[in-house]
Design an enzyme around this catalytic site. Sequence first.
Site, short mmCIF file in Angstrom:
data_model
loop_
_atom_site.label_atom_id
_atom_site.label_comp_id
_atom_site.label_asym_id
_atom_site.label_seq_id
_atom_site.Cartn_x
_atom_site.Cartn_y
_atom_site.Cartn_z
N ASN A 155 5.73 2.51 -3.06
CA ASN A 155 5.18 2.43 -4.51
C ASN A 155 5.83 1.07 -4.92
OD1 ASN A 155 5.65 2.32 -7.22
ND2 ASN A 155 5.61 4.44 -7.38
N ASP A 161 -6.91 3.14 -7.88
CA ASP A 161 -7.19 4.49 -8.01
C ASP A 161 -7.36 4.61 -9.55
OD1 ASP A 161 -6.78 4.99 -5.60
OD2 ASP A 161 -4.84 5.55 -5.46
N GLU A 168 0.96 -1.14 0.15
CA GLU A 168 -0.12 0.02 -0.03
C GLU A 168 0.98 1.01 -0.01
OE1 GLU A 168 -2.75 2.77 -0.26
OE2 GLU A 168 -3.23 0.72 -0.27
N LYS A 203 -8.37 11.72 -15.35
CA LYS A 203 -7.74 12.45 -16.19
C LYS A 203 -6.41 12.07 -16.93
CE LYS A 203 -8.46 16.68 -13.46
NZ LYS A 203 -7.81 18.13 -12.77
#
Length: 209
Positions: free
Chosen positions: A87, A113, A60, A117
């Site tokens: 990451n 996630d 996470e 955009k």
Amino acid sequence: MRQHVNPLSKNFFEIDPIPPLNQVFENPKLPLHLDIGCASGEFLFELSLKNKNWNYIGIEIREKLVLNANLKMKSRENKNLYFSFGNANNIFNQTNNKSIINLITSISFNFPDPWFKKKHHKRRVIQPKLLNLLSNSMKKGSLIFIKTDVRDLFDHMELTISESIKFKKIPYQDVDFCESFNPNRIQTNREKYVILNQLKIYESIYKKI
């Protein structure tokens, strides 16, 4: 509302390396499943308690969630569960996969996630670089499970994985879920929410070849 965290931020260059499995699991020889983007870890807590014949690692990027999960670990008897902060690209790149090379049996990406955009699509978790890093730690025949309620994100994940020569999409009927990391078909909190609100779920399975 899920808080988005930019995975490309320099804050995530330092990571929590995955230690040798014999240091974190009671039985390091059990099949190993990774849940990338495990959030608070409740999904893995339930999985690990109900499936003692598997080991689980949750990765996470939001440090507070990992700290809270590790606090819960102190009061729960999960001898087959470990949480790592950072990451995923950096975790697998910097550790050079030494602790888990050729040991991963399956990986899940549950409702990651979406980064709607277009200019932020590079922040989406499934990218060619990560797939290459993961494939080096996966046994032949290992599986990747992807699941989301965002069609655009699903298409992006499918396209990215399908462009890799290391993975092949397989039909659901080819998977023996009784032998999988989640034989009880336990649902994440997000999946419960999506089902409750009668939203569509998109999911696929890929095999390491």
